[in-house]
Design an enzyme around this catalytic site. Structure first.
Site, mmCIF file in Angstrom:
data_model
loop_
_atom_site.group_PDB
_atom_site.id
_atom_site.type_symbol
_atom_site.label_atom_id
_atom_site.label_comp_id
_atom_site.label_asym_id
_atom_site.label_seq_id
_atom_site.Cartn_x
_atom_site.Cartn_y
_atom_site.Cartn_z
ATOM 1 N N GLY A 29 -0.844 -3.773 -2.451
ATOM 2 C CA GLY A 29 0.400 -3.417 -1.795
ATOM 3 C C GLY A 29 1.603 -3.971 -2.518
ATOM 4 N N THR A 31 3.985 -6.154 -1.662
ATOM 5 C CA THR A 31 4.210 -7.598 -1.652
ATOM 6 C C THR A 31 3.199 -8.298 -2.557
ATOM 7 O OG1 THR A 31 4.996 -7.400 0.630
ATOM 8 C CG2 THR A 31 4.549 -9.611 -0.165
ATOM 9 N N GLY A 86 -1.292 -8.717 1.929
ATOM 10 C CA GLY A 86 -0.228 -8.377 2.859
ATOM 11 C C GLY A 86 -0.776 -7.776 4.131
ATOM 12 N N ALA A 87 0.120 -7.211 4.944
ATOM 13 C CA ALA A 87 -0.273 -6.525 6.170
ATOM 14 C C ALA A 87 0.825 -5.549 6.549
ATOM 15 C CB ALA A 87 -0.513 -7.509 7.308
ATOM 16 N N GLY A 99 -3.911 -1.305 5.382
ATOM 17 C CA GLY A 99 -4.384 -0.029 4.857
ATOM 18 C C GLY A 99 -3.307 0.991 4.625
ATOM 19 N N GLU A 107 -10.211 -4.286 0.774
ATOM 20 C CA GLU A 107 -9.537 -5.465 1.308
ATOM 21 C C GLU A 107 -10.429 -6.185 2.318
ATOM 22 O OE1 GLU A 107 -4.911 -3.880 0.938
ATOM 23 O OE2 GLU A 107 -6.010 -3.614 2.806
#
Length: 226
Positions: A29, A31, A86-87, A99, A107
């Protein structure tokens, strides 16, 4: 600070969580891309990295970071003390939706093997109840309509992510309209449906620590009700 500056600040803060001379787990991702850049520039000593996506692998190799085969690491018994990812959303119990970039299955595989899961986010990703971000689900193509039918039955609105194939060769269906009060139960339920490879709820294995970037600085949070 704009959002990119917040992401870079939290990516830099994550370096302090690493263990010298050990393998590090690296998620995926935007970040995490910045974390990879900061890791490469940091001069930290580490034994290599395991990667959650082809994009992260390319970025690390572009920096000269050694990317290890995950199966070989597990077979060797070499520990992965810290995993940084990240999230898309994270709740007070450190449960997450992940996702948004489509790498949820890899992940989740890496997260299952690590000592500590460090989640790096900006404050906009912190929520009281998960579900405002549509839940991604990786689905075998043959099962697309079956999974969509099951999602409608629990009150969700499913949508196929157009023109997207995962690194594993599958589809992503997103489920909107859910207020996820029991993420552990829903994660387990969806994963039992035939044709589901994995869903983007990370509740059975939540984060151990969230580093949250805000204009006033980076805050370290643990589960409010573990």
């Amino acid at each position: 600070m704009d959002q990119n500056e917040l992401k870079r600040a939290v990516a830099r803060a994550a370096l302090a969580q690493l263990v010298d001379d050990a393998i590090v787990g690296v998620g995926s991702g935007s970040t995490v891309d910045l974390f990879i850049d900061e890791l490469a520039a940091s001069g930290r000593r580490f034994a290599g990295a395991v990667s959650c996506s082809e994009n992260s692998t390319r970025r690390m190799r572009g920096h000269g970071i050694k990317v290890l085969d995950f199966n070989e690491v597990v077979r060797s018994g070499e520990p992965i003390p810290v995993h940084v990812d990240g999230a898309d959303e994270i709740d007070p119990g450190m449960c997450m939706i992940k996702g948004g970039g489509g790498a949820l299955t890899r992940e989740k595989i890496v997260a299952a093997a690590v000592g500590r899961f460090v989640c790096i986010v900006d404050r906009s990703k912190c929520v009281e109840v998960l579900g405002n971000f549509a839940l991604p689900i990786e689905v075998i193509p043959m099962a697309l309509e079956l999974v969509c039918r099951e999602l409608r039955a629990i009150g969700a609105t499913p949508r196929l992510r157009a023109d997207f194939i995962t690194d594993n060769g599958n589809l992503i269906v997103t489920a909107a309209g859910l207020a996820i009060s029991d993420p552990v139960a829903l994660e387990s339920e969806i994963n039992q449906w035939p044709g589901v490879v994995c869903n983007g709820l990370f509740a059975r294995r939540p984060a151990d620590l969230a580093l949250v970037a805000a204009p006033e600085g980076v805050q370290a949070l643990t589960a409010r009700h573990a």
